[in-house]
Design a protein around this motif. Sequence first.
Motif, short mmCIF file in Angstrom:
data_model
loop_
_atom_site.label_atom_id
_atom_site.label_comp_id
_atom_site.label_asym_id
_atom_site.label_seq_id
_atom_site.Cartn_x
_atom_site.Cartn_y
_atom_site.Cartn_z
N LEU A 87 13.60 2.47 9.89
CA LEU A 87 12.62 3.04 8.97
C LEU A 87 12.81 2.45 7.57
CD1 LEU A 87 10.38 5.13 9.34
CD2 LEU A 87 11.94 6.85 8.46
N SER A 88 14.05 2.32 7.14
CA SER A 88 14.31 1.77 5.80
C SER A 88 13.84 0.33 5.72
CB SER A 88 15.78 1.81 5.46
OG SER A 88 16.31 3.04 5.74
N LEU B 68 -1.07 -9.63 17.15
CA LEU B 68 -0.72 -10.13 15.83
C LEU B 68 -0.08 -11.50 15.97
CD1 LEU B 68 -0.83 -9.39 12.86
CD2 LEU B 68 1.54 -8.67 13.06
N ARG C 106 0.43 2.37 5.49
CA ARG C 106 0.54 1.38 4.41
C ARG C 106 0.57 -0.04 4.98
NH1 ARG C 106 5.63 3.15 1.14
NH2 ARG C 106 5.43 1.08 0.26
N LEU C 107 1.22 -0.17 6.13
CA LEU C 107 1.30 -1.48 6.76
C LEU C 107 -0.10 -1.97 7.14
CD1 LEU C 107 3.25 -3.63 7.75
CD2 LEU C 107 3.47 -2.38 9.89
N ALA D 45 -1.89 -3.05 4.05
CA ALA D 45 -1.36 -4.32 3.54
C ALA D 45 -1.86 -5.49 4.40
CB ALA D 45 0.16 -4.28 3.53
N LEU E 250 5.08 -6.65 1.45
CA LEU E 250 3.72 -7.07 1.82
C LEU E 250 2.72 -6.55 0.81
CD1 LEU E 250 3.79 -6.52 5.68
CD2 LEU E 250 3.70 -8.70 4.46
N GLU E 251 2.97 -5.36 0.31
CA GLU E 251 2.04 -4.77 -0.64
C GLU E 251 2.04 -5.54 -1.96
OE1 GLU E 251 1.76 -0.13 0.77
OE2 GLU E 251 3.35 -0.74 -0.59
N TYR F 19 5.42 -9.56 9.03
CA TYR F 19 4.58 -8.75 9.91
C TYR F 19 5.25 -8.54 11.25
CZ TYR F 19 0.38 -9.02 7.07
OH TYR F 19 -0.52 -8.89 6.07
N ARG G 293 7.14 10.30 7.31
CA ARG G 293 7.47 9.09 6.57
C ARG G 293 7.07 7.87 7.40
NH1 ARG G 293 13.64 8.13 5.16
NH2 ARG G 293 13.49 5.88 4.91
N TYR G 294 7.35 7.97 8.69
CA TYR G 294 7.01 6.87 9.59
C TYR G 294 5.50 6.65 9.65
CZ TYR G 294 6.07 4.58 14.02
OH TYR G 294 5.59 3.76 14.98
N CYS H 41 10.96 2.36 15.93
CA CYS H 41 10.83 3.75 15.46
C CYS H 41 9.99 4.56 16.44
CB CYS H 41 10.16 3.81 14.10
SG CYS H 41 11.19 3.20 12.76
N ALA I 170 8.53 -1.04 13.60
CA ALA I 170 7.65 0.10 13.86
C ALA I 170 7.72 0.49 15.33
CB ALA I 170 6.22 -0.25 13.47
N VAL J 76 7.08 -3.25 4.09
CA VAL J 76 5.76 -2.82 3.64
C VAL J 76 5.63 -3.01 2.13
CG1 VAL J 76 4.21 -0.85 3.40
CG2 VAL J 76 5.36 -1.26 5.57
N ALA J 77 6.70 -2.68 1.42
CA ALA J 77 6.67 -2.84 -0.04
C ALA J 77 6.48 -4.30 -0.40
CB ALA J 77 7.94 -2.29 -0.65
N ALA K 150 7.97 -6.27 10.92
CA ALA K 150 7.46 -4.92 10.69
C ALA K 150 7.01 -4.29 11.99
CB ALA K 150 6.31 -4.95 9.69
N ILE K 151 6.32 -5.09 12.79
CA ILE K 151 5.84 -4.57 14.08
C ILE K 151 7.03 -4.19 14.94
CG2 ILE K 151 4.57 -5.14 16.18
CD1 ILE K 151 2.76 -4.95 13.83
N LEU L 168 11.55 -1.06 7.53
CA LEU L 168 10.09 -1.03 7.57
C LEU L 168 9.53 -0.75 6.16
CD1 LEU L 168 7.63 -1.25 9.40
CD2 LEU L 168 7.87 1.15 9.95
N GLU L 169 10.19 0.16 5.50
CA GLU L 169 9.78 0.51 4.14
C GLU L 169 9.85 -0.70 3.21
OE1 GLU L 169 10.41 5.17 3.19
OE2 GLU L 169 12.16 3.88 3.21
N LEU M 77 4.20 5.05 6.54
CA LEU M 77 4.54 3.63 6.47
C LEU M 77 3.59 2.80 7.33
CD1 LEU M 77 8.41 3.42 6.64
CD2 LEU M 77 6.90 2.44 4.92
N VAL N 285 18.33 10.97 9.01
CA VAL N 285 16.90 11.15 8.74
C VAL N 285 16.20 11.71 9.97
CG1 VAL N 285 14.78 9.84 8.39
CG2 VAL N 285 16.76 9.42 6.94
N PHE O 162 17.23 4.99 13.98
CA PHE O 162 15.88 5.25 13.50
C PHE O 162 15.83 5.02 11.99
CE2 PHE O 162 12.70 8.09 11.76
CZ PHE O 162 11.61 7.83 12.57
N GLU O 163 16.87 5.55 11.36
CA GLU O 163 16.94 5.50 9.90
C GLU O 163 16.93 4.06 9.39
OE1 GLU O 163 19.86 8.19 8.80
OE2 GLU O 163 19.71 7.81 6.65
#
Lengths: 82, 451
Positions: A16-17, B377, B316-317, B320, A26-27, A40, B309-310, A50, A47, A23-24, A43-44, A19-20, B313, B173, A12-13
Amino acid sequence: MTDNPSGKPETFEASLSRLEQIVAQLERGDLALEESLQLYEEAIAKARHCQGRLAEAESRIEVLTQEAHKVIEKAAGENGRR
Amino acid sequence: MSGISERGSGGPGQASLFGKPAPPRPPVAPAGAARPPEPAPARSTPLTVGELTERIARQIAMSFGYVAVMGEVSQPTDKKGNLYFRLLDDRARLDAVIWADRRAYVRFTPKEGMRVVATGAIRVWEKTGTYSLRVDRIEPVGEGELQRVFEALKSKLRAEGLFDESRKRPLPVWISAIGLVTSETGAARHDIETTLASGDARVRVVLHPARVQGEGAGAEIARAVRVLSARGDLDAIVVARGGGSAEELWAFNEEEVARALAASPVPTISAVGHETDVTLSDFVADHRAATPTAAATLIVSRNRGARDRYAALCQRLVVAVDARRRRWRDRVAAVSAHRVLERERGRIQRMSGRLSDSLGRAGRGLRGLAATRAARLRSAAAQLEALSPLAVLSRGYALARDERGRILRDVRGVAVDDVVSVRLGSGGFAARVTDVRLPADGDADRQERSR
Protein backbone atom coordinates in the motif's frame (compact mmCIF):
# COMPACT_ATOMS: atom_id res chain seq x y z
CA MET A 1 7.15 -7.98 -6.86
CA THR A 2 5.40 -9.62 -4.00
CA ASP A 3 8.54 -10.66 -2.20
CA ASN A 4 10.76 -8.51 -0.12
CA PRO A 5 14.41 -9.35 0.46
CA SER A 6 13.69 -11.45 3.55
CA GLY A 7 11.72 -13.90 1.39
CA LYS A 8 8.47 -13.37 3.25
CA PRO A 9 5.49 -12.24 1.21
CA GLU A 10 5.25 -8.49 1.17
CA THR A 11 2.79 -7.12 3.68
CA PHE A 12 -0.37 -5.35 2.69
CA GLU A 13 1.10 -2.31 4.36
CA ALA A 14 4.28 -2.33 2.29
CA SER A 15 2.37 -2.76 -0.97
CA LEU A 16 0.00 0.00 0.00
CA SER A 17 2.81 2.42 0.85
CA ARG A 18 4.58 1.68 -2.41
CA LEU A 19 1.34 2.16 -4.30
CA GLU A 20 0.94 5.50 -2.59
CA GLN A 21 4.42 6.57 -3.65
CA ILE A 22 3.85 5.54 -7.24
CA VAL A 23 0.52 7.30 -7.50
CA ALA A 24 2.08 10.47 -6.11
CA GLN A 25 4.87 10.23 -8.68
CA LEU A 26 2.43 9.69 -11.52
CA GLU A 27 0.33 12.58 -10.35
CA ARG A 28 3.33 14.92 -10.53
CA GLY A 29 3.36 14.01 -14.21
CA ASP A 30 6.95 14.95 -15.02
CA LEU A 31 8.06 11.46 -15.92
CA ALA A 32 9.39 10.06 -19.14
CA LEU A 33 7.09 7.71 -20.97
CA GLU A 34 9.16 4.65 -20.30
CA GLU A 35 9.46 5.48 -16.64
CA SER A 36 5.78 6.06 -16.18
CA LEU A 37 4.93 2.85 -17.95
CA GLN A 38 7.21 0.98 -15.60
CA LEU A 39 5.55 2.70 -12.71
CA TYR A 40 2.14 1.78 -14.03
CA GLU A 41 3.09 -1.81 -14.24
CA GLU A 42 4.44 -1.74 -10.75
CA ALA A 43 1.35 0.09 -9.54
CA ILE A 44 -0.85 -2.56 -11.08
CA ALA A 45 1.21 -5.29 -9.44
CA LYS A 46 1.00 -3.61 -6.05
CA ALA A 47 -2.69 -2.95 -6.43
CA ARG A 48 -3.27 -6.57 -7.34
CA HIS A 49 -1.28 -7.70 -4.38
CA CYS A 50 -3.34 -5.51 -2.06
CA GLN A 51 -6.50 -6.68 -3.75
CA GLY A 52 -5.39 -10.25 -3.27
CA ARG A 53 -4.74 -9.75 0.41
CA LEU A 54 -8.12 -8.10 0.83
CA ALA A 55 -9.86 -10.83 -1.10
CA GLU A 56 -8.20 -13.75 0.65
CA ALA A 57 -9.09 -12.39 4.07
CA GLU A 58 -12.07 -14.13 5.47
CA SER A 59 -13.63 -14.39 8.86
CA ARG A 60 -13.05 -17.70 10.46
CA ILE A 61 -12.26 -19.13 13.82
CA GLU A 62 -9.66 -21.71 14.66
CA VAL A 63 -9.57 -23.14 18.12
CA LEU A 64 -6.28 -24.54 19.26
CA THR A 65 -7.56 -27.45 21.28
CA GLN A 66 -4.46 -29.52 20.77
CA GLU A 67 -2.15 -26.80 21.94
CA ALA A 68 -4.42 -26.07 24.84
CA HIS A 69 -4.19 -29.63 25.96
CA LYS A 70 -0.46 -29.59 25.74
CA VAL A 71 -0.44 -26.48 27.85
CA ILE A 72 -2.63 -28.03 30.50
CA GLU A 73 -0.57 -31.18 30.61
CA LYS A 74 2.63 -29.27 30.87
CA ALA A 75 1.25 -27.04 33.58
CA ALA A 76 0.07 -30.08 35.50
CA GLY A 77 3.50 -31.61 35.11
CA GLU A 78 5.13 -28.52 36.51
CA ASN A 79 2.82 -28.39 39.45
CA GLY A 80 3.53 -32.03 40.14
CA ARG A 81 7.23 -31.31 40.40
CA ARG A 82 6.76 -28.66 43.05
CA MET B 1 25.41 -35.72 62.21
CA SER B 2 27.08 -38.89 63.33
CA GLY B 3 27.41 -37.31 66.77
CA ILE B 4 23.73 -37.60 67.58
CA SER B 5 22.87 -40.58 69.66
CA GLU B 6 20.07 -41.59 71.86
CA ARG B 7 20.30 -39.90 75.19
CA GLY B 8 17.05 -40.70 76.80
CA SER B 9 14.15 -38.42 77.15
CA GLY B 10 14.45 -34.76 77.67
CA GLY B 11 18.00 -34.25 78.93
CA PRO B 12 19.63 -31.20 77.44
CA GLY B 13 21.91 -32.03 74.56
CA GLN B 14 25.41 -32.70 75.73
CA ALA B 15 28.77 -32.12 74.20
CA SER B 16 28.24 -35.00 71.82
CA LEU B 17 25.89 -32.85 69.76
CA PHE B 18 28.86 -30.94 68.46
CA GLY B 19 31.70 -33.33 69.08
CA LYS B 20 32.54 -36.94 69.05
CA PRO B 21 30.27 -39.49 70.66
CA ALA B 22 30.87 -39.52 74.37
CA PRO B 23 33.07 -42.43 75.22
CA PRO B 24 31.55 -45.07 77.45
CA ARG B 25 31.85 -43.98 81.04
CA PRO B 26 33.74 -46.04 83.57
CA PRO B 27 31.54 -47.61 86.20
CA VAL B 28 33.08 -45.29 88.78
CA ALA B 29 30.90 -42.29 89.63
CA PRO B 30 32.12 -39.27 87.61
CA ALA B 31 33.25 -36.04 89.16
CA GLY B 32 30.07 -34.17 88.29
CA ALA B 33 28.00 -36.45 90.48
CA ALA B 34 25.22 -33.89 90.83
CA ARG B 35 24.08 -34.45 87.27
CA PRO B 36 21.54 -37.07 86.36
CA PRO B 37 23.12 -40.41 85.65
CA GLU B 38 24.43 -40.90 82.16
CA PRO B 39 22.37 -43.26 80.03
CA ALA B 40 23.76 -46.72 79.78
CA PRO B 41 26.01 -47.30 76.79
CA ALA B 42 23.50 -49.79 75.38
CA ARG B 43 21.01 -46.93 74.92
CA SER B 44 23.23 -45.15 72.37
CA THR B 45 21.85 -47.35 69.55
CA PRO B 46 21.13 -44.95 66.63
CA LEU B 47 17.56 -44.04 65.89
CA THR B 48 16.07 -45.08 62.63
CA VAL B 49 15.06 -42.21 60.37
CA GLY B 50 11.47 -43.22 60.90
CA GLU B 51 11.82 -43.12 64.67
CA LEU B 52 13.46 -39.74 64.63
CA THR B 53 10.88 -38.30 62.26
CA GLU B 54 8.09 -39.70 64.34
CA ARG B 55 9.52 -37.98 67.43
CA ILE B 56 9.89 -34.71 65.53
CA ALA B 57 6.32 -35.01 64.37
CA ARG B 58 5.12 -35.66 67.89
CA GLN B 59 7.18 -32.79 69.23
CA ILE B 60 5.86 -30.41 66.64
CA ALA B 61 2.30 -31.50 67.18
CA MET B 62 2.72 -30.81 70.90
CA SER B 63 4.33 -27.41 70.41
CA PHE B 64 2.43 -26.13 67.36
CA GLY B 65 -0.85 -27.95 67.42
CA TYR B 66 -2.57 -24.90 66.08
CA VAL B 67 -0.77 -21.82 65.02
CA ALA B 68 -1.35 -18.52 63.23
CA VAL B 69 1.46 -17.55 60.86
CA MET B 70 2.01 -14.28 59.07
CA GLY B 71 3.84 -14.24 55.75
CA GLU B 72 3.78 -13.35 52.12
CA VAL B 73 2.05 -15.68 49.71
CA SER B 74 4.16 -17.14 46.95
CA GLN B 75 3.33 -19.40 44.01
CA PRO B 76 -0.26 -20.28 44.80
CA THR B 77 -1.12 -23.33 42.68
CA ASP B 78 -4.36 -25.13 42.27
CA LYS B 79 -4.03 -28.88 42.02
CA LYS B 80 -7.17 -30.96 41.96
CA GLY B 81 -8.95 -28.39 44.05
CA ASN B 82 -6.24 -28.22 46.67
CA LEU B 83 -4.54 -24.86 46.87
CA TYR B 84 -0.82 -25.14 47.50
CA PHE B 85 1.29 -22.10 48.24
CA ARG B 86 4.25 -20.92 50.23
CA LEU B 87 4.45 -18.40 53.00
CA LEU B 88 7.62 -16.38 52.94
CA ASP B 89 9.32 -13.76 54.99
CA ASP B 90 12.83 -12.46 54.68
CA ARG B 91 14.22 -15.38 56.63
CA ALA B 92 12.26 -18.48 55.89
CA ARG B 93 9.75 -20.33 53.83
CA LEU B 94 6.79 -22.42 54.92
CA ASP B 95 4.83 -24.69 52.63
CA ALA B 96 1.09 -24.44 53.10
CA VAL B 97 -1.99 -26.03 51.68
CA ILE B 98 -5.70 -25.41 51.79
CA TRP B 99 -7.33 -28.76 51.13
CA ALA B 100 -10.17 -28.88 48.68
CA ASP B 101 -12.70 -29.73 51.39
CA ARG B 102 -11.66 -26.64 53.39
CA ARG B 103 -11.80 -24.29 50.48
CA ALA B 104 -15.54 -23.97 50.63
CA TYR B 105 -15.10 -22.37 54.05
CA VAL B 106 -12.14 -20.20 53.11
CA ARG B 107 -13.72 -17.35 51.23
CA PHE B 108 -10.55 -15.40 50.66
CA THR B 109 -8.18 -16.66 47.97
CA PRO B 110 -4.55 -15.66 48.56
CA LYS B 111 -2.72 -14.12 45.62
CA GLU B 112 0.94 -13.99 44.84
CA GLY B 113 2.69 -11.39 46.95
CA MET B 114 -0.10 -10.83 49.44
CA ARG B 115 0.62 -10.63 53.13
CA VAL B 116 -1.68 -12.96 55.02
CA VAL B 117 -2.28 -14.55 58.36
CA ALA B 118 -2.87 -18.26 57.89
CA THR B 119 -4.17 -20.36 60.75
CA GLY B 120 -3.92 -24.10 60.95
CA ALA B 121 -1.87 -27.04 62.10
CA ILE B 122 1.66 -28.03 61.21
CA ARG B 123 1.92 -31.47 59.85
CA VAL B 124 5.12 -33.43 59.29
CA TRP B 125 5.29 -35.52 56.14
CA GLU B 126 7.39 -38.46 57.15
CA LYS B 127 7.93 -39.77 53.65
CA THR B 128 9.50 -36.59 52.37
CA GLY B 129 10.91 -35.31 55.64
CA THR B 130 9.08 -32.06 55.25
CA TYR B 131 6.46 -30.20 57.12
CA SER B 132 3.70 -27.90 56.01
CA LEU B 133 0.88 -25.82 57.32
CA ARG B 134 -2.60 -27.17 56.81
CA VAL B 135 -4.56 -23.99 56.55
CA ASP B 136 -8.05 -23.76 57.99
CA ARG B 137 -8.40 -20.00 57.89
CA ILE B 138 -6.63 -17.31 55.97
CA GLU B 139 -7.03 -13.54 56.02
CA PRO B 140 -5.20 -10.66 54.43
CA VAL B 141 -3.03 -8.81 56.91
CA GLY B 142 -4.84 -5.58 56.31
CA GLU B 143 -7.41 -3.85 54.18
CA GLY B 144 -6.48 -3.26 50.54
CA GLU B 145 -3.85 -5.95 50.52
CA LEU B 146 -4.80 -6.85 46.93
CA GLN B 147 -4.36 -3.23 45.95
CA ARG B 148 -0.99 -3.08 47.68
CA VAL B 149 0.24 -6.12 45.77
CA PHE B 150 -1.06 -4.61 42.55
CA GLU B 151 0.73 -1.35 43.18
CA ALA B 152 3.95 -3.06 44.18
CA LEU B 153 4.08 -5.14 41.01
CA LYS B 154 3.04 -2.15 38.95
CA SER B 155 5.93 -0.06 40.30
CA LYS B 156 8.35 -2.89 39.71
CA LEU B 157 7.32 -3.42 36.09
CA ARG B 158 7.20 0.31 35.46
CA ALA B 159 10.72 0.66 36.81
CA GLU B 160 11.81 -2.02 34.36
CA GLY B 161 10.38 0.07 31.56
CA LEU B 162 7.65 -2.39 30.58
CA PHE B 163 5.06 0.37 30.39
CA ASP B 164 7.18 2.81 28.39
CA GLU B 165 5.43 4.53 25.55
CA SER B 166 8.48 3.92 23.41
CA ARG B 167 7.85 0.17 23.62
CA LYS B 168 4.33 0.47 22.24
CA ARG B 169 4.04 -0.77 18.70
CA PRO B 170 1.39 0.34 16.25
CA LEU B 171 -1.03 -2.22 14.90
CA PRO B 172 -0.46 -3.22 11.28
CA VAL B 173 -2.45 -1.19 8.77
CA TRP B 174 -4.32 -4.32 7.76
CA ILE B 175 -5.05 -6.99 10.33
CA SER B 176 -5.82 -10.27 8.61
CA ALA B 177 -5.33 -12.64 11.53
CA ILE B 178 -5.38 -12.28 15.29
CA GLY B 179 -4.58 -14.58 18.15
CA LEU B 180 -7.20 -14.52 20.87
CA VAL B 181 -6.55 -15.60 24.43
CA THR B 182 -9.68 -15.99 26.46
CA SER B 183 -12.07 -18.56 27.83
CA GLU B 184 -13.50 -20.79 25.15
CA THR B 185 -16.98 -20.38 26.54
CA GLY B 186 -16.85 -16.84 27.88
CA ALA B 187 -18.72 -13.69 26.95
CA ALA B 188 -15.51 -12.05 25.74
CA ARG B 189 -15.11 -14.53 22.91
CA HIS B 190 -18.73 -14.10 21.92
CA ASP B 191 -18.51 -10.29 21.96
CA ILE B 192 -15.36 -10.23 19.87
CA GLU B 193 -16.58 -12.69 17.29
CA THR B 194 -19.92 -10.95 16.95
CA THR B 195 -18.37 -7.51 16.55
CA LEU B 196 -15.81 -8.70 14.02
CA ALA B 197 -18.51 -10.41 11.97
CA SER B 198 -20.91 -7.47 12.00
CA GLY B 199 -18.12 -5.06 11.06
CA ASP B 200 -17.04 -7.25 8.14
CA ALA B 201 -13.48 -7.05 9.39
CA ARG B 202 -12.57 -10.27 7.57
CA VAL B 203 -10.25 -11.38 10.30
CA ARG B 204 -9.08 -14.89 10.90
CA VAL B 205 -9.21 -15.57 14.62
CA VAL B 206 -6.96 -18.16 16.19
CA LEU B 207 -8.39 -18.83 19.62
CA HIS B 208 -6.12 -20.25 22.25
CA PRO B 209 -8.46 -21.12 25.09
CA ALA B 210 -7.26 -20.31 28.59
CA ARG B 211 -8.94 -20.10 31.93
CA VAL B 212 -9.26 -16.45 32.80
CA GLN B 213 -9.80 -16.75 36.53
CA GLY B 214 -8.77 -18.94 39.40
CA GLU B 215 -5.40 -20.21 40.47
CA GLY B 216 -3.17 -21.05 37.53
CA ALA B 217 -5.18 -18.90 35.12
CA GLY B 218 -2.32 -16.45 34.86
CA ALA B 219 0.08 -19.20 33.86
CA GLU B 220 -2.36 -20.48 31.25
CA ILE B 221 -2.87 -17.02 29.79
CA ALA B 222 0.85 -16.38 29.69
CA ARG B 223 1.48 -19.66 27.97
CA ALA B 224 -1.25 -19.03 25.43
CA VAL B 225 0.30 -15.66 24.63
CA ARG B 226 3.67 -17.32 24.15
CA VAL B 227 2.25 -20.07 21.93
CA LEU B 228 0.38 -17.59 19.75
CA SER B 229 3.19 -15.09 19.50
CA ALA B 230 5.55 -17.83 18.33
CA ARG B 231 3.32 -18.77 15.39
CA GLY B 232 4.43 -16.02 13.07
CA ASP B 233 1.17 -15.85 11.11
CA LEU B 234 -0.70 -13.40 13.31
CA ASP B 235 -0.91 -9.61 13.09
CA ALA B 236 -1.94 -9.03 16.69
CA ILE B 237 -2.70 -10.86 19.90
CA VAL B 238 -5.73 -10.01 22.01
CA VAL B 239 -6.05 -11.06 25.64
CA ALA B 240 -9.63 -10.67 26.71
CA ARG B 241 -12.02 -11.27 29.55
CA GLY B 242 -15.47 -9.97 30.34
CA GLY B 243 -16.20 -7.92 33.43
CA GLY B 244 -15.76 -9.25 36.94
CA SER B 245 -14.62 -8.39 40.41
CA ALA B 246 -11.07 -7.27 41.01
CA GLU B 247 -10.33 -10.73 42.26
CA GLU B 248 -11.83 -12.39 39.20
CA LEU B 249 -9.71 -10.22 36.92
CA TRP B 250 -6.62 -10.91 38.98
CA ALA B 251 -5.00 -13.29 36.48
CA PHE B 252 -4.38 -10.26 34.24
CA ASN B 253 -2.36 -8.67 37.02
CA GLU B 254 0.03 -11.54 37.31
CA GLU B 255 3.65 -10.97 36.53
CA GLU B 256 3.90 -13.94 34.20
CA VAL B 257 1.13 -12.55 32.01
CA ALA B 258 2.72 -9.11 31.94
CA ARG B 259 6.05 -10.60 30.93
CA ALA B 260 4.56 -12.79 28.21
CA LEU B 261 2.81 -9.75 26.73
CA ALA B 262 5.98 -7.68 26.92
CA ALA B 263 7.98 -10.41 25.18
CA SER B 264 5.51 -10.91 22.34
CA PRO B 265 7.04 -10.05 18.97
CA VAL B 266 3.51 -9.35 17.74
CA PRO B 267 1.60 -6.23 18.85
CA THR B 268 -0.74 -6.97 21.74
CA ILE B 269 -4.15 -5.67 22.75
CA SER B 270 -5.44 -5.98 26.30
CA ALA B 271 -9.22 -6.08 26.58
CA VAL B 272 -10.09 -6.98 30.13
CA GLY B 273 -13.25 -6.24 32.08
CA HIS B 274 -15.27 -3.08 31.74
CA GLU B 275 -14.21 0.48 31.03
CA THR B 276 -13.28 1.17 34.62
CA ASP B 277 -11.25 -1.95 35.24
CA VAL B 278 -7.52 -1.52 34.99
CA THR B 279 -5.12 -4.43 35.01
CA LEU B 280 -1.38 -4.65 34.56
CA SER B 281 -2.03 -6.27 31.17
CA ASP B 282 -3.51 -2.96 30.10
CA PHE B 283 -0.28 -1.18 30.95
CA VAL B 284 2.03 -3.67 29.31
CA ALA B 285 0.09 -4.41 26.13
CA ASP B 286 0.75 -2.22 23.11
CA HIS B 287 -2.92 -1.24 23.03
CA ARG B 288 -5.62 -1.13 25.62
CA ALA B 289 -9.23 -1.63 24.72
CA ALA B 290 -11.79 -0.81 27.40
CA THR B 291 -13.77 -3.99 26.72
CA PRO B 292 -13.49 -7.03 24.46
CA THR B 293 -16.05 -5.44 22.16
CA ALA B 294 -13.92 -2.31 21.96
CA ALA B 295 -10.92 -4.43 20.94
CA ALA B 296 -12.92 -5.91 18.08
CA THR B 297 -14.14 -2.45 17.08
CA LEU B 298 -10.55 -1.25 17.01
CA ILE B 299 -9.66 -4.02 14.56
CA VAL B 300 -12.74 -3.40 12.44
CA SER B 301 -11.99 0.28 12.07
CA ARG B 302 -8.35 -0.42 11.36
CA ASN B 303 -9.27 -2.71 8.47
CA ARG B 304 -11.95 -0.36 7.22
CA GLY B 305 -9.34 2.40 7.15
CA ALA B 306 -6.97 0.21 5.15
CA ARG B 307 -9.65 -0.67 2.64
CA ASP B 308 -10.64 2.97 2.23
CA ARG B 309 -7.07 4.01 1.73
CA TYR B 310 -6.64 1.31 -0.88
CA ALA B 311 -9.80 2.29 -2.74
CA ALA B 312 -8.80 5.96 -2.73
CA LEU B 313 -5.39 5.07 -4.14
CA CYS B 314 -6.91 3.05 -6.97
CA GLN B 315 -9.12 6.01 -7.77
CA ARG B 316 -6.13 8.34 -7.90
CA LEU B 317 -4.26 5.87 -10.04
CA VAL B 318 -7.09 5.83 -12.55
CA VAL B 319 -7.14 9.60 -12.69
CA ALA B 320 -3.39 9.78 -13.12
CA VAL B 321 -3.48 7.21 -15.92
CA ASP B 322 -6.22 9.15 -17.66
CA ALA B 323 -4.26 12.37 -17.46
CA ARG B 324 -1.12 10.78 -18.83
CA ARG B 325 -3.08 9.12 -21.57
CA ARG B 326 -4.45 12.45 -22.75
CA ARG B 327 -1.03 14.03 -22.70
CA TRP B 328 0.51 11.29 -24.77
CA ARG B 329 -2.31 11.30 -27.22
CA ASP B 330 -1.73 14.99 -27.75
CA ARG B 331 1.97 14.52 -28.18
CA VAL B 332 1.50 11.71 -30.66
CA ALA B 333 -0.87 13.92 -32.58
CA ALA B 334 1.70 16.69 -32.60
CA VAL B 335 4.41 14.36 -33.83
CA SER B 336 2.22 12.97 -36.54
CA ALA B 337 1.69 16.49 -37.83
CA HIS B 338 5.40 16.79 -38.47
CA ARG B 339 6.26 17.19 -42.11
CA VAL B 340 8.74 14.35 -42.26
CA LEU B 341 6.13 11.94 -41.07
CA GLU B 342 3.45 13.24 -43.37
CA ARG B 343 3.43 10.08 -45.40
CA GLU B 344 2.95 8.01 -42.29
CA ARG B 345 0.30 10.26 -40.90
CA GLY B 346 -2.63 7.93 -41.44
CA ARG B 347 -0.82 5.01 -39.89
CA ILE B 348 0.35 6.99 -36.90
CA GLN B 349 -3.09 8.36 -36.30
CA ARG B 350 -4.49 4.86 -36.32
CA MET B 351 -1.89 3.85 -33.81
CA SER B 352 -2.58 6.89 -31.76
CA GLY B 353 -6.22 5.98 -31.72
CA ARG B 354 -5.44 2.47 -30.64
CA LEU B 355 -3.05 3.69 -27.98
CA SER B 356 -5.61 6.07 -26.69
CA ASP B 357 -8.23 3.38 -26.64
CA SER B 358 -6.14 0.84 -24.86
CA LEU B 359 -4.82 3.28 -22.32
CA GLY B 360 -8.35 4.44 -21.75
CA ARG B 361 -9.49 0.91 -21.26
CA ALA B 362 -6.59 0.27 -18.93
CA GLY B 363 -7.50 3.34 -16.96
CA ARG B 364 -11.14 2.40 -16.65
CA GLY B 365 -10.21 -1.20 -16.05
CA LEU B 366 -8.17 -0.25 -13.02
CA ARG B 367 -11.39 0.28 -11.18
CA GLY B 368 -11.95 -3.45 -11.19
CA LEU B 369 -8.32 -4.47 -11.08
CA ALA B 370 -8.74 -7.93 -12.44
CA ALA B 371 -5.77 -9.70 -13.96
CA THR B 372 -6.84 -8.88 -17.51
CA ARG B 373 -6.60 -5.18 -16.76
CA ALA B 374 -2.90 -5.44 -16.10
CA ALA B 375 -2.47 -7.40 -19.32
CA ARG B 376 -4.29 -4.68 -21.20
CA LEU B 377 -2.09 -2.02 -19.75
CA ARG B 378 0.89 -4.07 -20.84
CA SER B 379 -0.51 -4.27 -24.34
CA ALA B 380 -0.90 -0.51 -24.24
CA ALA B 381 2.77 -0.36 -23.40
CA ALA B 382 3.48 -2.54 -26.40
CA GLN B 383 1.56 -0.11 -28.59
CA LEU B 384 3.53 2.79 -27.27
CA GLU B 385 6.64 0.84 -28.05
CA ALA B 386 5.45 0.58 -31.68
CA LEU B 387 5.41 4.35 -31.87
CA SER B 388 8.97 4.72 -30.74
CA PRO B 389 11.75 5.60 -33.23
CA LEU B 390 12.66 1.95 -33.35
CA ALA B 391 9.39 1.32 -35.13
CA VAL B 392 10.48 3.72 -37.86
CA LEU B 393 13.70 1.78 -38.22
CA SER B 394 11.79 -1.42 -38.61
CA ARG B 395 10.31 -0.03 -41.76
CA GLY B 396 13.76 -0.10 -43.33
CA TYR B 397 15.38 3.08 -42.12
CA ALA B 398 18.77 3.08 -40.40
CA LEU B 399 20.36 5.31 -37.85
CA ALA B 400 24.07 6.06 -38.00
CA ARG B 401 26.16 7.43 -35.15
CA ASP B 402 29.73 8.63 -35.06
CA GLU B 403 32.32 7.25 -32.70
CA ARG B 404 31.04 9.52 -29.94
CA GLY B 405 27.51 8.26 -30.35
CA ARG B 406 26.18 11.38 -31.99
CA ILE B 407 23.55 10.82 -34.64
CA LEU B 408 24.88 11.59 -38.09
CA ARG B 409 22.59 13.94 -39.92
CA ASP B 410 25.10 15.46 -42.31
CA VAL B 411 27.74 13.71 -44.35
CA ARG B 412 30.18 16.44 -43.40
CA GLY B 413 30.30 14.82 -40.01
CA VAL B 414 32.31 11.85 -41.32
CA ALA B 415 35.48 11.18 -43.18
CA VAL B 416 36.76 8.15 -45.02
CA ASP B 417 38.01 5.49 -42.61
CA ASP B 418 35.84 6.74 -39.76
CA VAL B 419 34.05 3.94 -37.98
CA VAL B 420 30.34 4.57 -37.61
CA SER B 421 27.79 2.52 -35.80
CA VAL B 422 24.58 1.78 -37.59
CA ARG B 423 21.37 0.90 -35.85
CA LEU B 424 18.71 -1.00 -37.73
CA GLY B 425 15.17 -1.89 -36.76
CA SER B 426 16.59 -5.08 -35.37
CA GLY B 427 20.20 -4.98 -34.17
CA GLY B 428 22.99 -2.99 -35.77
CA PHE B 429 26.58 -3.08 -36.96
CA ALA B 430 29.76 -1.05 -37.15
CA ALA B 431 30.97 0.14 -40.53
CA ARG B 432 34.06 1.81 -41.90
CA VAL B 433 33.48 4.72 -44.23
CA THR B 434 35.02 4.01 -47.63
CA ASP B 435 33.51 6.82 -49.54
CA VAL B 436 31.99 10.14 -48.69
CA ARG B 437 29.41 11.58 -51.04
CA LEU B 438 28.74 15.21 -50.45
CA PRO B 439 25.56 16.88 -51.49
CA ALA B 440 25.75 18.53 -54.92
CA ASP B 441 26.96 21.98 -53.80
CA GLY B 442 30.50 22.21 -52.37
CA ASP B 443 31.10 18.60 -53.27
CA ALA B 444 34.58 19.07 -54.66
CA ASP B 445 36.38 21.00 -51.98
CA ARG B 446 35.05 18.62 -49.36
CA GLN B 447 36.53 15.70 -51.19
CA GLU B 448 39.85 17.49 -51.50
CA ARG B 449 40.11 18.05 -47.81
CA SER B 450 39.38 14.49 -46.86
CA ARG B 451 42.19 13.12 -49.04
